[in-house]
Enzyme design. Structure first.
Site, PDB file in Angstrom:
ATOM      1  N   HIS A   1      -1.706  -0.114  -5.045  1.00  0.00           N
ATOM      2  CA  HIS A   1      -2.405  -1.369  -4.728  1.00  0.00           C
ATOM      3  C   HIS A   1      -2.310  -2.379  -5.872  1.00  0.00           C
ATOM      4  CE1 HIS A   1      -3.831   0.717  -1.217  1.00  0.00           C
ATOM      5  NE2 HIS A   1      -4.323   1.661  -1.978  1.00  0.00           N
TER       6      HIS A   1
ATOM      7  N   SER B   1      -7.369   3.038   1.898  1.00  0.00           N
ATOM      8  CA  SER B   1      -5.966   3.121   1.510  1.00  0.00           C
ATOM      9  C   SER B   1      -5.128   3.762   2.627  1.00  0.00           C
ATOM     10  CB  SER B   1      -5.837   3.887   0.187  1.00  0.00           C
ATOM     11  OG  SER B   1      -4.516   3.812  -0.314  1.00  0.00           O
TER      12      SER B   1
END
Length: 385
Positions: free
Chosen positions: A281, A164
């Site tokens: 996400h 991430s």
């Protein structure tokens, strides 16, 4: 029931107007990315891993003509949001360059990031706009520790990846994005994502399940349950692929509540909420895309010196242009970490694995590697922050 739907509609319409206003303000006031002139030597990151002009490095296994012994190379992994804790970076301050790195970060950002890392409070550290910066800088400070203790790990590093927000850490480490401008990029990303989080109550949860579980169907039912209660276009989907039978699901809080209450029906073994403020996400982060793209366009991205792998598809970035096109997608697409590890550690039978170093707060990536590739895990060390 009708009146409840009307109330939800007006509430969401109000949020939509607020979102548009917030996006406009963020775009107008986003980081200028003007080069900052250090006032003294402590405000320079003098130990960039790969100096300007360095030749690109590749993993020997992907080049049949190469005679590089994989055991003589290293791979460096960087953690993501959710690994933060009050007191992080404390053990790194005995390394002068790690202290200098935080000094430069504080100067660049205009506030005392180190103080938030060391003293919190946890609620302040957990804010998206703070913890993303904290994890990135702490991870790069851990690189300074690695340089002191194992200099060959840096000199012979051939590949890097980050989970991430850790992907931006890996791009800074690889020389693709300058440190100061990388921090400004992270700052815009964090504020934009926090803005999206504030508009819709959402979250993330790690789900542990077995071969007979029905996770996909559970997410589908959770969204249907939300629609029945007047929630418009709800989300409940896989946001992180961690390892076999373990994924992170993200979506509206109501959807996550549904999964928790009905876990037995779908044969889900355990659900653990993550300390994050939104459904990262997923499509719920779409309001953050344009501010991030605008900020990214202000950076002169370079081709990385070492291989950097994308969360979006697990594949290696080809060049600077590929980074500029692919990186924004990561905000709304799931992190395919399990797939990334398979690609990074693909080896022919009898071929040795490189040494792996996890640099940053926590040991989560080492734990995941053990579940995906136990042989690679045998040579993995966490450089704790």
């Amino acid at each position: 029931m009708f009146s409840k739907v009307i109330k939800v509609y007006f509430k969401q319409s109000s949020r939509l107007c607020s979102t548009k206003s917030n996006i406009k303000n963020l775009l107008e006031n986003s980081a200028t990315f003007v080069d900052i002139k250090p006032q003294h030597s402590e405000q320079e990151w003098a130990t960039l891993p790969y100096p300007e002009g360095s030749k690109p490095r590749v993993q020997g296994d992907y080049d049949p003509s190469s005679k590089i012994n994989p055991e003589d190379t290293s791979v460096i992994l960087f953690p993501g949001q959710g690994t933060q804790f009050v007191g992080m970076a404390k053990d790194l301050l005995k390394y002068p360059m790690a202290r200098d790195l935080f000094e430069l970060a504080n100067h660049t950002l205009g506030f005392d990031l180190l103080k938030i890392c060391l003293e919190g409070p946890q609620k302040e550290l957990d804010k998206t706009e703070n913890c993303q910066l904290a994890v990135v800088v702490t991870s790069l400070a851990a690189i300074e520790r690695l340089k002191e203790e194992r200099p060959n790990a840096i000199d012979k590093c051939v590949a890097t990846a980050g989970f991430s927000i850790g992907e931006i850490t890996s791009l800074i480490f690889s020389g693709a994005i300058p440190f100061e401008k990388g921090l400004k990029l992270v700052q815009v990303r964090g504020h934009a994502m926090q803005m999206a989080c504030d508009e819709i109550e959402s979250g993330m949860a790690t789900v542990f399940y077995g071969p007979d579980s029905r996770l996909g169907y559970a997410c589908k039912r959770a969204k249907e349950w939300c629609v029945e209660r007047g929630i418009e276009d709800p989300e409940c989907t896989i946001a992180n692929y961690l390892y076999p039978h373990c994924k992170v699901v993200a979506g509206n809080l109501e959807a996550l509540n549904f999964l928790e209450k009905n876990s037995k029906e779908f044969k889900l073994k355990r659900i653990k909420r993550l300390p994050v403020s939104g459904a990262f996400h997923t499509k719920l982060m779409e309001p953050a895309l344009e501010p991030f793209r605008k900020a990214l366009r202000k950076i002169n991205i370079e081709d990385p010196i070492i291989s950097v792998y994308s969360n979006v598809d697990g594949k290696k970035y080809r060049n600077a242009e590929h980074i500029a096109k692919q990186l924004p997608k990561q905000i709304v697409k799931p992190v395919k970490w399990e797939q990334t590890l398979h690609v990074m550690y693909e080896r022919g039978e009898g071929t040795h694995f490189p040494r792996t170093f996890e640099c940053g707060p926590g040991t989560s990536l080492k734990s995941i590697l053990k579940q995906v590739n136990a042989k690679a895990w045998d040579n993995c060390i966490s450089i704790k922050a």
